[in-house]
Design an enzyme around this catalytic site. Structure first.
Site, PDB file in Angstrom:
ATOM      1  N   LYS A   1       0.870  -1.185   0.000  1.00  0.00           N
ATOM      2  CA  LYS A   1       0.000   0.000   0.000  1.00  0.00           C
ATOM      3  C   LYS A   1       0.906   1.234   0.000  1.00  0.00           C
ATOM      4  O   LYS A   1       1.942   1.247   0.689  1.00  0.00           O
ATOM      5  CB  LYS A   1      -0.887  -0.033   1.254  1.00  0.00           C
ATOM      6  CG  LYS A   1      -1.970   1.032   1.326  1.00  0.00           C
ATOM      7  CD  LYS A   1      -2.809   0.843   2.602  1.00  0.00           C
ATOM      8  CE  LYS A   1      -3.947   1.851   2.716  1.00  0.00           C
ATOM      9  NZ  LYS A   1      -4.755   1.626   3.943  1.00  0.00           N
TER      10      LYS A   1
ATOM     11  N   SER B   1      -9.654   1.789   2.978  1.00  0.00           N
ATOM     12  CA  SER B   1      -8.763   2.549   2.128  1.00  0.00           C
ATOM     13  C   SER B   1      -7.769   1.704   1.318  1.00  0.00           C
ATOM     14  O   SER B   1      -7.259   2.174   0.311  1.00  0.00           O
ATOM     15  CB  SER B   1      -7.962   3.531   2.981  1.00  0.00           C
ATOM     16  OG  SER B   1      -7.143   2.842   3.903  1.00  0.00           O
TER      17      SER B   1
ATOM     18  N   SER C   1      -9.841  -0.775   7.020  1.00  0.00           N
ATOM     19  CA  SER C   1      -9.252  -0.502   5.715  1.00  0.00           C
ATOM     20  C   SER C   1      -8.564  -1.683   5.034  1.00  0.00           C
ATOM     21  O   SER C   1      -8.200  -1.589   3.870  1.00  0.00           O
ATOM     22  CB  SER C   1      -8.253   0.654   5.813  1.00  0.00           C
ATOM     23  OG  SER C   1      -8.947   1.870   5.798  1.00  0.00           O
TER      24      SER C   1
END
Lengths: 488, 481
Positions: A79, A154, A178
């Protein structure tokens, strides 16, 4: 079937059996990305040459008998809120456009030590604030199951990459769901470990007391493999757990016979799609048939969790994001005075959701409001922890939907509050610091994946993985997005 | 100035700890290096970097707390103090708020022989900021054309010691600052140099009408770079406030800047409606736990502190003023005293000679340090006691010792300063002076007593000054009667 669609477990076995090399795997993943990225946009940065170099190095080591374990030679996505030396790391924000960290996050160091091949940096909601990747300053990712829909967030880019075959596994970060929510929306496994068991050093902070890095993979076994390589004490993170760590696989094949499973009764009703609650009931029935005792558990304080979270997380982020001031790195918008420079830089560099949360947090911490907001939120958090602890006296794990809904269309939740409700089932585990996992169990009528969430007490990863693996086996979920079927 | 105004003063002291590494990262604590060389992701607040507490700094703040008779919190927490400033990399300072490591202690100070006990409110741990260098137009912030930032100091461990508002005069303020600096210096936890900013003082001042009145509005004053300027600034501010109030004005709560050249305080900013620091618990750090065992261990490592030393010197028979001076004198003088006493000298005499003549000699010769054999000083004191040296001869012997000319006896011999103790020799000198001055003898016998002085002088001359004048005097009177 393409090599890009292998599980980490199978890919690792194949590497050792000589049926493919790490370069083969890496090339397959890069090729897949070249075919899917225009639609999916899972990545902000793909580091093709570095990935192939790492793959060649892994092949050489394996050929020389130097085996670093399960992740050796496996293509993994990060990420983009995890710092990787020399590789642009933006947290999907304009304020960090072009920023290249001079150091590796601890998880990056650990993945390198495990011989993993780092493919690139996956998209996310700006600073991990959001549940759809629509808050990315660089455009959203799209759900491989239906590119008209969000991948969740996210860590939507990480989940989309794993679902699309542009990585065999990925790291996400989970502050309020997330990892798990995008895992659920993309039909993959998403796991948030016990707070403190994976170092946060080098993770661009959103809310320090809630942030936790974890794996996004295609199977529970793969999640175990990734977590094994990234967890452990880190002296660079003061909140890192310095005591003993459990053997993650000790209960992996134990099944659920005799296990007590609590279903959180508050996570149902209005706002929950019938397909989602139906999938959970079906899973519970299967578990019951497999010998588990399923009981209802009420955790009244989870009703306050969302409110508490939206005070604590913004409060922490208001300070965590203060360092982005145009002084030392990232975007700078000049001004007549230092204050003006900082204000202009921040106004231009941050997106609307980030600004909303900074303002919310600043307000919650302000003199005269602290006790009513931030102080109360902390009390709720304490009560919630007590409630969870009491529940775990009676049950081994708790279960709920991961997300009240399946993947939703873009712009469907333009009102922030309705977006915040996406995380209603996942937030409590962040507040309590306990581990939780989302396991895909089926598709709804439109062919969109549905996940169920398993929660366990702190350091309860072994039982968590054991139950999750049983669910996975009972569900027999092997569907793949149509775009992947076409390409494979 | 009308009678009845009482100043109420509290002092905040920032002490930079001289630990090897910074408060929350491994960067070196080192001054005078090229800008931005002692920096890392953590102290530059790069994205993702995290703080880790420096255990040595915690040990040292506990040391400071124990030396100031503070309670040590078994459990304390760090907070974030939020404010935007270019030289504060995170735009928050990691500090402590409601639960500091040390609280509720005291420090005794002496002013003009009177001891006052000043309460210590708290001592908490925090980190220093970087430095802004304003370039162009004389370095003044408002006129600067460019500002450069140096983060070498960012994250250096800082201990803030906050006194209770127990100080009542400028002289006390100065004594408090000096005594505290002395304690810090002796603990060896800081360079404690005012000129380098490793110890910095701010004063909170208000005045009220008598000891029973409510506290007045307080004003904070900053930028005092020496003890002298602290005293002058406090004194100025007290007078300014009294003058304001007597002109029926009011005191505005504000921060004022001490202007050393103009010798006045000037307004920097008013406090009303100013910063809300939005303190909250630092989530990147875990609570600080001080076990009773750790506390005891640190207590056992405390050196003897000035007030304890003063008490010990008093017990040795040193008089109060000398004990006070010596107990806060520098290490070289103190060890000279300890060693001289150890070599058998009388403590009171040793203390008087060292705080008197040795210090005076150093001042005369403009030297900061001395390297002197304490056995020689002890020997010199012994020779005075044995009447071998007169007071004035002893000063010369000491001069020789301090110049490295040898032992007390060697100096006394080479400079020919030993007093005649052979009574036979003195007696024969007296006899010959009496024989040589018959008219003086006559006059004395006729009642002119003062002529003895003349005769003593003659004997001293005959003995080249080495006879004990007292003994000569006694002998003369005896022979003349």
């Amino acid at each position: 079937m393409s090599l890009a669609d292998l599980t980490i477990t199978d890919a690792a076995a194949g590497l050792r059996a000589g049926s493919h090399s790490s370069v083969d795997l890496t090339e397959a993943v890069l090729e897949r990305a070249s075919m899917t990225e225009a639609e999916v946009h899972a990545y902000l940065t793909i580091d093709r040459e570095a990935a192939l170099d790492a793959a060649r190095a892994a092949d050489a080591e394996l050929a020389a008998g130097e085996d670093r374990g399960m992740l050796h030679g496996i293509p993994i996505a990060l990420k983009d809120n995890m710092c990787q030396r020399g590789v642009e790391t933006t947290a999907a924000s304009q304020i960090l456009a072009g920023y290249r960290p001079p150091y590796d996050a601890t998880v990056v160091t650990r993945l390198r030590d495990a011989g993993a091949v780092l493919i690139g940096k996956a998209n996310l909601d700006e600073f991990a604030m959001g549940s759809s990747t629509e808050n990315s300053a660089y455009g959203p990712s799209r759900n491989p199951w239906d590119t008209g829909r969000v991948p969740g967030g996210s860590s939507g880019g990480s989940a989309a990459a794993v679902a699309a075959g542009s990585a065999l596994g990925a790291l996400g970060s989970d502050t309020g769901g997330s990892i798990r929510q995008p895992g659920s929306l993309c039909g993959v496994v998403g796991m948030k470990p016990t707070y403190g068991t994976v170092s946060r050093y080098g993770l661009i902070a959103f809310a320090s007391s809630l942030d936790q890095i974890g794996p996004i993979t295609r199977t529970v076994d793969d999640a175990v493999a990734v977590l094994e390589s990234i967890s452990g004490h880190d002296p660079l993170d003061a909140t890192s757990w310095a005591g003993d760590y459990p053997d993650l696989t000790s209960e992996i094949d134990a099944g659920v016979a005799g296990k007590r499973i609590g279903v959180v009764s508050e996570f149902a009703g209005e706002g929950y799609e019938p397909a989602v609650t139906g999938a959970l009931s079906h899973t519970l029935d299967q578990l019951s048939d497999a010998g588990a005792e399923v009981v209802e558990v009420s955790l009244p304080t989870v009703e306050l969790a969302l409110s508490a979270y939206y005070l604590i997380a913004p409060a922490e982020c208001s300070a965590n994001l203060a360092r982005f001031d145009g002084m030392r790195y990232g975007l700078r918008v000049d001004g007549e005075t230092t204050e003006e420079l900082m204000a202009r830089t921040r106004a231009r560099g941050f997106g609307p959701e980030v600004i909303r949360r900074i303002l919310l947090g600043t307000y919650a911490l302000s003199a005269g409001y602290y006790d009513a907001f931030y102080g109360q939120a902390h009390k709720a958090r304490t009560v919630l922890r007590t409630e969870f602890a009491a529940a775990y006296e009676k049950v081994d794990v708790l279960m709920s939907p991961t997300s009240p809904t399946v993947a939703f269309p873009f712009d469907a939740k333009s009102d922030p509050l309705s977006m915040y409700l996406s995380d209603v089932c996942t937030i409590p585990s962040n507040l309590s610091g306990d581990p939780a996992i989302s396991v895909p169990v089926g598709l709804d009528g439109r062919g969109l994946p549905i996940g169920v969430q398993v929660m366990a007490p702190a350091m309860g990863e072994p039982v968590l993985f054991g139950v999750a693996k049983t669910i996975e086996r009972l569900a027999g979920f092997d569907a793949r997005p149509a775009m992947v079927e076409e390409l494979a | 100035m009308s009678v009845g105004w009482e100043p109420v003063i509290g002092i905040e002291v920032h002490v930079e700890l001289a630990t090897q590494s910074k408060m929350f990262c491994g960067c070196a604590v080192s001054f005078g290096e090229a800008p931005n060389t002692n920096v890392c992701p953590t102290c530059l607040a790069l994205p993702g970097a995290l703080p880790v507490t420096n255990g040595k700094a915690i040990e040292w703040i506990i040391k400071i707390g124990l030396a100031l008779h503070c309670e040590i919190s078994e459990w304390s927490v760090f907070h974030r103090k939020n404010y935007f400033y270019a030289d504060l990399p995170k735009n928050y300072q990691i500090s402590q708020y409601d639960v500091p490591v040390c609280h509720d202690g005291w420090l005794d100070i002496d002013v003009d022989g009177e001891t006052a006990r000043i309460g210590i409110e708290r001592a908490h741990q925090e980190e220093d900021t970087g430095k802004s260098l304003h370039m162009g137009e004389g370095g003044r912030i408002h006129a600067a054309t460019e500002t450069l930032l140096d983060f070498n100091r960012a994250g250096v461990p800082l201990v803030e010691v906050v006194s209770k508002p127990d100080i009542r005069s400028a002289a006390q303020a100065r004594a408090y600052a000096q005594t505290l600096r002395q304690v810090i210096a002796e603990l060896g936890v800081s360079d404690a140099r005012l000129e380098e900013g490793s110890i910095r003082f701010d004063a909170n001042i208000s005045v009220r009408q008598g000891p029973d009145a409510e506290f007045g509005t307080k004003v904070e004053i900053k930028n005092m770079n020496s003890f002298r300027s602290l005293e002058k600034a406090v004194d100025f501010e007290i007078k300014r406030q009294i003058a304001e109030l007597e002109a029926e004005g009011t005191i505005i709560q504000e921060t004022r800047h001490w202007d050393e050249e103009a010798a006045v305080t000037t307004s920097m900013r008013t406090k009303e409606g100013s910063s809300d620091y939005r303190y909250f618990t630092e989530p990147d750090l875990v609570p600080l736990v001080v076990t009773p065992e750790w506390r005891e261990h640190i207590l056992s490592t405390l050196p003897e502190l000035p007030h304890q030393r003063k008490d010990r010197y008093l017990a040795l028979g040193v008089d109060t003023q000398t004990a006070l001076a010596l107990s806060s004198a520098d290490t070289a003088l103190r060890s000279l005293f300890e060693d001289t006493v150890g070599a058998g000298a009388d403590a009171k005499a040793a203390a008087n000679w060292i705080t008197g003549e040795v210090v005076a000699w150093m001042r005369r010769e403009s030297v900061d340090t001395i390297d002197v054999d304490s056995a020689s000083v002890a020997e010199m004191i012994g020779m005075i006691d044995a009447n071998e040296l007169s007071a004035s001869a002893a000063k010369e012997v000491l001069d020789g010792i301090l110049r490295g000319e040898g032992t007390a006896r060697a100096v006394a011999e080479s400079r020919d300063l030993i007093q005649m103790t052979d009574t036979g020799a003195i007696e024969s000198a007296v006899d010959s002076v009496l024989a040589d001055n018959p008219d003086a003898v006559e006059r004395y016998r006729a009642g002119e007593q003062k002529v003895v002085g003349f005769l003593v002088g003659q004997v001293m001359r005959a003995t080249q000054g080495k006879a004990d004048p007292k003994a000569v005097n006694g002998l003369l009177r005896e022979k003349l009667s």
